[in-house]
Design an enzyme around this catalytic site. Structure first.
Site, short mmCIF file in Angstrom:
data_model
loop_
_atom_site.label_atom_id
_atom_site.label_comp_id
_atom_site.label_asym_id
_atom_site.label_seq_id
_atom_site.Cartn_x
_atom_site.Cartn_y
_atom_site.Cartn_z
N LYS A 1 0.84 -1.20 0.00
CA LYS A 1 0.00 0.00 0.00
C LYS A 1 0.88 1.25 0.00
O LYS A 1 2.08 1.18 0.26
CB LYS A 1 -0.92 0.00 1.22
CG LYS A 1 -0.21 0.10 2.56
CD LYS A 1 -1.20 0.09 3.71
CE LYS A 1 -0.49 0.19 5.05
NZ LYS A 1 -1.43 0.25 6.19
N TYR B 1 18.06 29.28 8.64
CA TYR B 1 16.89 30.03 9.10
C TYR B 1 16.81 30.04 10.63
O TYR B 1 17.05 29.03 11.29
CB TYR B 1 15.60 29.39 8.56
CG TYR B 1 15.32 29.71 7.12
CD1 TYR B 1 15.09 31.02 6.71
CD2 TYR B 1 15.25 28.69 6.17
CE1 TYR B 1 14.81 31.31 5.38
CE2 TYR B 1 14.97 28.97 4.84
CZ TYR B 1 14.75 30.29 4.44
OH TYR B 1 14.48 30.57 3.13
#
EC number: 5.1.1.1
Length: 352
Positions: free
Chosen positions: A33, A250
């Site tokens: 899946k 950042y």
């Protein structure tokens, strides 16, 4: 070309399937899946087609994709159908539907089947997500058993805590399942990857191999019996030397403690790498383990380089053979399932 590469080692996939089948005994479904946990469902299914007793997917669409690409092995729909009309495709493509609720059961009983169907009847043995409660299970089983279109019934359930050591819930679910199935003939399936490796009592007629099939131990550490199927790597494409107490990235979330060579690598959260992976998350540059420094950006990350040898052009393994995917997952506060399923914008290369 942007140097982000996902190597999928299909020989490792086959090794893991055989290893898990030997551990479990009986028959084993390969769970493919979510595009085989991000590894490519069609390629993985073809690699296992001569070994696998069957496959398991999450939806009719996933099953039909496999059928359209020549996969003839049995395919189980783990969640059953999402609407009654999907039973037409279940019938046409010879799929095995799970029945997890009363409406799925009634829709199956009223469908005009063209050929007998093998049904997986799910019990809610304690996870409380899907399935029939133990005291209602025998009635659902009997309704299926009396229907002439039902070829056979596999009784199954799913564990909530099999990956947690010493959690009593798994034993409680085992007991609830056995009591609810008392007197009901037919095959059984209980073991997911974690239960397969940890609970011998859960090894019944059918096992369901998920995350372990792709080489990631469900307990969050390394299991030497399993081989990683995906190796995610990139390269250093920029470097600089920063003086002590210099910020990186950042938010200035990292400050150097000494003179530091910093490498810029091509991977970021838009590629599926976890944005919240902290400073110190492991990477490997060649055979040398290093670490992430600074925040993960959308397309780039910064890593600490060796004093003199590593630099532009060097390969950086994000996870694979040197860095176990569970290490990255643990650092980022998530699980290997999520990391593997989210890889994108990488060049996928398959090795038989």
């Amino acid at each position: 070309m942007r140097p982000l590469n996902a190597q999928i080692r299909l020989e490792n996939l086959r090794h893991n399937y055989q290893t898990l089948k030997n551990i479990h005994g009986g028959k084993l479904l390969a769970v493919v899946k979510a595009d085989a946990y991000g590894h490519g469902a069609v390629r993985c299914a073809h690699a296992l087609a001569d070994l696998a007793d069957g496959f398991a997917v999450a939806s009719v669409e996933e099953a039909v994709q496999l059928r359209e690409h020549g996969i003839e092995n049995p395919i189980l729909l783990l969640e059953g159908v999402f609407e009654a009309k999907e039973y037409e495709q279940v019938d046409r493509h010879r799929l095995w539907p799970a029945v997890c609720s009363q409406w799925q059961l009634e829709a199956l009983l009223h469908h005009p089947w063209q050929q007998p169907v093998k049904v997986w009847l799910k019990m809610d043995s304690g996870m409380h997500r899907a399935g029939f409660f133990p005291h209602n299970y025998a009635a659902a089983y009997t309704a299926l058993k009396q229907n002439r279109n039902v070829d056979s019934i596999v009784k199954f359930s799913h564990f909530a805590c099999a990956d947690e050591a010493d959690n009593a819930m798994t034993e409680m679910q085992l007991e609830a399942f056995d009591l609810g199935c008392e007197g009901l003939a037919g095959e059984e399936s209980l073991a997911n990857s974690a239960a397969m490796l940890r609970y011998p009592a859960a090894r019944r007629d059918w096992g369901r191999a998920g995350i372990a099939l792709y080489g990631a131990c469900p307990f969050g550490h390394t299991d030497s019996r399993l081989k990683p199927v995906m190796r995610l790597s990139t390269r250093v494409f920029g470097e600089r030397v920063l003086q002590p107490h210099s910020p990186v990235g950042y938010g200035a979330a990292f400050y150097t403690k000494k003179s530091t060579r910093v490498g810029l690598i091509a991977c970021g959260y838009a590629d599926g790498y976890p944005r919240h992976a902290p400073n110190g998350t492991p990477v490997a540059i060649g055979s040398h383990r290093s670490q992430l420094i600074g925040r993960v950006s959308m397309d780039m990350m910064t890593v600490e380089l060796d004093v003199s040898h590593e630099g532009i052009g060097n390969e950086v393994e994000l996870w694979g053979d040197v860095v176990n995917v569970n290490e990255v997952a643990k650092a980022a506060g998530t699980i290997a399932y999520e990391l593997l399923c989210h890889v994108k914008r990488a060049k996928f290369t398959y090795y038989e």
